[in-house]
Design a protein around this motif. Structure first.
Motif, PDB file in Angstrom:
ATOM      1  N   MET A 251       0.764  -1.224  -0.021  1.00 29.03           N
ATOM      2  CA  MET A 251      -0.015  -0.066   0.013  1.00 29.03           C
ATOM      3  C   MET A 251       0.940   1.321  -0.093  1.00 29.03           C
ATOM      4  SD  MET A 251      -3.040   0.900  -0.158  1.00 29.03           S
ATOM      5  CE  MET A 251      -4.139   2.163   0.124  1.00 29.03           C
ATOM      6  N   LEU A 252       1.877   1.202   0.824  1.00 26.87           N
ATOM      7  CA  LEU A 252       2.717   2.427   0.897  1.00 26.87           C
ATOM      8  C   LEU A 252       3.602   2.723  -0.546  1.00 26.87           C
ATOM      9  CD1 LEU A 252       4.039   4.661   2.679  1.00 26.87           C
ATOM     10  CD2 LEU A 252       6.032   3.078   3.120  1.00 26.87           C
ATOM     11  N   TYR A 253       3.924   1.734  -1.085  1.00 27.56           N
ATOM     12  CA  TYR A 253       4.507   1.923  -2.515  1.00 27.56           C
ATOM     13  C   TYR A 253       3.325   2.568  -3.529  1.00 27.56           C
ATOM     14  CZ  TYR A 253       5.520   0.305  -7.237  1.00 27.56           C
ATOM     15  OH  TYR A 253       6.240   0.245  -8.608  1.00 27.56           O
ATOM     16  N   TYR A 254       2.284   2.199  -3.457  1.00 36.31           N
ATOM     17  CA  TYR A 254       1.317   3.113  -4.207  1.00 36.31           C
ATOM     18  C   TYR A 254       0.891   4.483  -3.815  1.00 36.31           C
ATOM     19  CZ  TYR A 254       0.499  -1.682  -6.354  1.00 36.31           C
ATOM     20  OH  TYR A 254       0.447  -2.727  -6.914  1.00 36.31           O
ATOM     21  N   ALA A 255       1.094   4.611  -2.381  1.00 37.18           N
ATOM     22  CA  ALA A 255       0.939   6.160  -1.857  1.00 37.18           C
ATOM     23  C   ALA A 255       2.235   6.754  -2.477  1.00 37.18           C
ATOM     24  CB  ALA A 255       0.786   6.024  -0.559  1.00 37.18           C
ATOM     25  N   MET A 256       3.560   6.241  -2.481  1.00 33.49           N
ATOM     26  CA  MET A 256       4.698   6.857  -2.890  1.00 33.49           C
ATOM     27  C   MET A 256       4.481   7.114  -4.359  1.00 33.49           C
ATOM     28  SD  MET A 256       6.529   7.808  -0.505  1.00 33.49           S
ATOM     29  CE  MET A 256       5.788   7.730   1.001  1.00 33.49           C
ATOM     30  N   GLN A 257       4.019   6.090  -4.986  1.00 33.91           N
ATOM     31  CA  GLN A 257       3.861   6.376  -6.713  1.00 33.91           C
ATOM     32  C   GLN A 257       3.027   7.757  -6.612  1.00 33.91           C
ATOM     33  OE1 GLN A 257       5.403   5.431  -8.963  1.00 33.91           O
ATOM     34  NE2 GLN A 257       6.145   3.212  -8.768  1.00 33.91           N
ATOM     35  N   GLY A 258       1.881   7.734  -6.070  1.00 33.85           N
ATOM     36  CA  GLY A 258       0.958   8.907  -6.236  1.00 33.85           C
ATOM     37  C   GLY A 258       1.523  10.305  -5.858  1.00 33.85           C
ATOM     38  N   ILE A 259       2.209  10.222  -4.631  1.00 38.27           N
ATOM     39  CA  ILE A 259       3.079  11.472  -4.304  1.00 38.27           C
ATOM     40  C   ILE A 259       4.006  11.889  -5.529  1.00 38.27           C
ATOM     41  CG2 ILE A 259       4.998  12.273  -2.937  1.00 38.27           C
ATOM     42  CD1 ILE A 259       3.557  10.675  -0.607  1.00 38.27           C
ATOM     43  N   GLY A 260       4.781  10.959  -6.204  1.00 35.77           N
ATOM     44  CA  GLY A 260       5.754  11.380  -7.185  1.00 35.77           C
ATOM     45  C   GLY A 260       4.739  11.947  -8.339  1.00 35.77           C
ATOM     46  N   LEU A 261       3.849  11.252  -8.528  1.00 34.59           N
ATOM     47  CA  LEU A 261       3.125  11.787  -9.918  1.00 34.59           C
ATOM     48  C   LEU A 261       2.311  12.918  -9.514  1.00 34.59           C
ATOM     49  CD1 LEU A 261       1.151   8.476 -10.925  1.00 34.59           C
ATOM     50  CD2 LEU A 261       2.903   9.433 -12.149  1.00 34.59           C
ATOM     51  N   PHE A 262       1.893  13.372  -8.283  1.00 37.29           N
ATOM     52  CA  PHE A 262       1.302  14.591  -7.960  1.00 37.29           C
ATOM     53  C   PHE A 262       2.305  15.627  -8.102  1.00 37.29           C
ATOM     54  CE2 PHE A 262      -0.396  17.976  -4.996  1.00 37.29           C
ATOM     55  CZ  PHE A 262      -1.769  17.880  -5.848  1.00 37.29           C
ATOM     56  N   GLY A 263       3.560  15.603  -7.508  1.00 33.93           N
ATOM     57  CA  GLY A 263       4.696  16.293  -7.364  1.00 33.93           C
ATOM     58  C   GLY A 263       5.112  16.791  -9.110  1.00 33.93           C
ATOM     59  N   ALA A 264       5.231  15.664  -9.929  1.00 31.49           N
ATOM     60  CA  ALA A 264       5.506  15.967 -11.230  1.00 31.49           C
ATOM     61  C   ALA A 264       4.426  16.707 -12.048  1.00 31.49           C
ATOM     62  CB  ALA A 264       5.835  14.740 -11.870  1.00 31.49           C
ATOM     63  N   SER A 265       3.291  16.382 -11.572  1.00 32.09           N
ATOM     64  CA  SER A 265       1.904  17.223 -12.156  1.00 32.09           C
ATOM     65  C   SER A 265       2.180  18.858 -11.813  1.00 32.09           C
ATOM     66  CB  SER A 265       0.543  16.443 -11.907  1.00 32.09           C
ATOM     67  OG  SER A 265       0.694  15.232 -12.007  1.00 32.09           O
ATOM     68  N   ALA A 266       2.351  18.868 -10.336  1.00 29.30           N
ATOM     69  CA  ALA A 266       2.543  20.313  -9.931  1.00 29.30           C
ATOM     70  C   ALA A 266       3.875  21.045 -10.775  1.00 29.30           C
ATOM     71  CB  ALA A 266       2.937  20.402  -8.500  1.00 29.30           C
ATOM     72  N   LEU A 267       4.729  20.457 -10.947  1.00 30.78           N
ATOM     73  CA  LEU A 267       5.883  21.261 -11.812  1.00 30.78           C
ATOM     74  C   LEU A 267       5.486  21.354 -13.245  1.00 30.78           C
ATOM     75  CD1 LEU A 267       9.054  19.217 -10.260  1.00 30.78           C
ATOM     76  CD2 LEU A 267       8.415  21.682  -9.770  1.00 30.78           C
ATOM     77  N   LEU A 268       4.909  20.275 -13.773  1.00 29.03           N
ATOM     78  CA  LEU A 268       4.421  20.592 -15.263  1.00 29.03           C
ATOM     79  C   LEU A 268       3.338  21.532 -15.110  1.00 29.03           C
ATOM     80  CD1 LEU A 268       4.657  17.007 -16.255  1.00 29.03           C
ATOM     81  CD2 LEU A 268       6.147  18.532 -17.099  1.00 29.03           C
ATOM     82  N   PHE A 269       2.584  21.564 -14.459  1.00 28.32           N
ATOM     83  CA  PHE A 269       1.412  22.449 -14.234  1.00 28.32           C
ATOM     84  C   PHE A 269       2.089  24.095 -14.085  1.00 28.32           C
ATOM     85  CE2 PHE A 269      -1.835  25.110 -12.300  1.00 28.32           C
ATOM     86  CZ  PHE A 269      -2.903  25.151 -13.191  1.00 28.32           C
TER      87      PHE A 269
END
Length: 78
Positions: A1-19
């Motif tokens: 479960m933590l693995y998927y949370a960390m993936q989500g955190i990374g995707l959200f972080g990348a999305s913020a930079l791209l936005f």
């Protein structure tokens, strides 16, 4: 479960930079705006969490520097 949370955190972080980049490219924000710097700080901070968890040190160094630049920009008196 933590693995998927960390993936989500990374995707959200990348999305913020791209936005942030998209908003500057569209001239909605400027590179000196506080909102742009906050998005950079948010995105790079989340990517730091992600890269520490996954032990990926190249992007970790990049995002720590990116985060420090955003902090410096937000705290400077312009």
């Amino acid at each position: 479960m933590l693995y998927y949370a960390m993936q989500g955190i990374g995707l959200f972080g990348a999305s913020a930079l791209l936005f942030a980049y998209l908003q500057v490219s569209r001239k909605v924000l400027t590179t000196t705006s506080r909102h742009y710097q906050r998005l950079n700080l948010l995105g790079s901070s989340l990517l730091v969490v992600n890269t520490v968890y996954f032990e990926v040190y190249g992007p970790l160094i990049l995002n720590v520097i990116w985060m420090l630049i955003a902090i410096k920009s937000l705290t400077s008196k312009n």
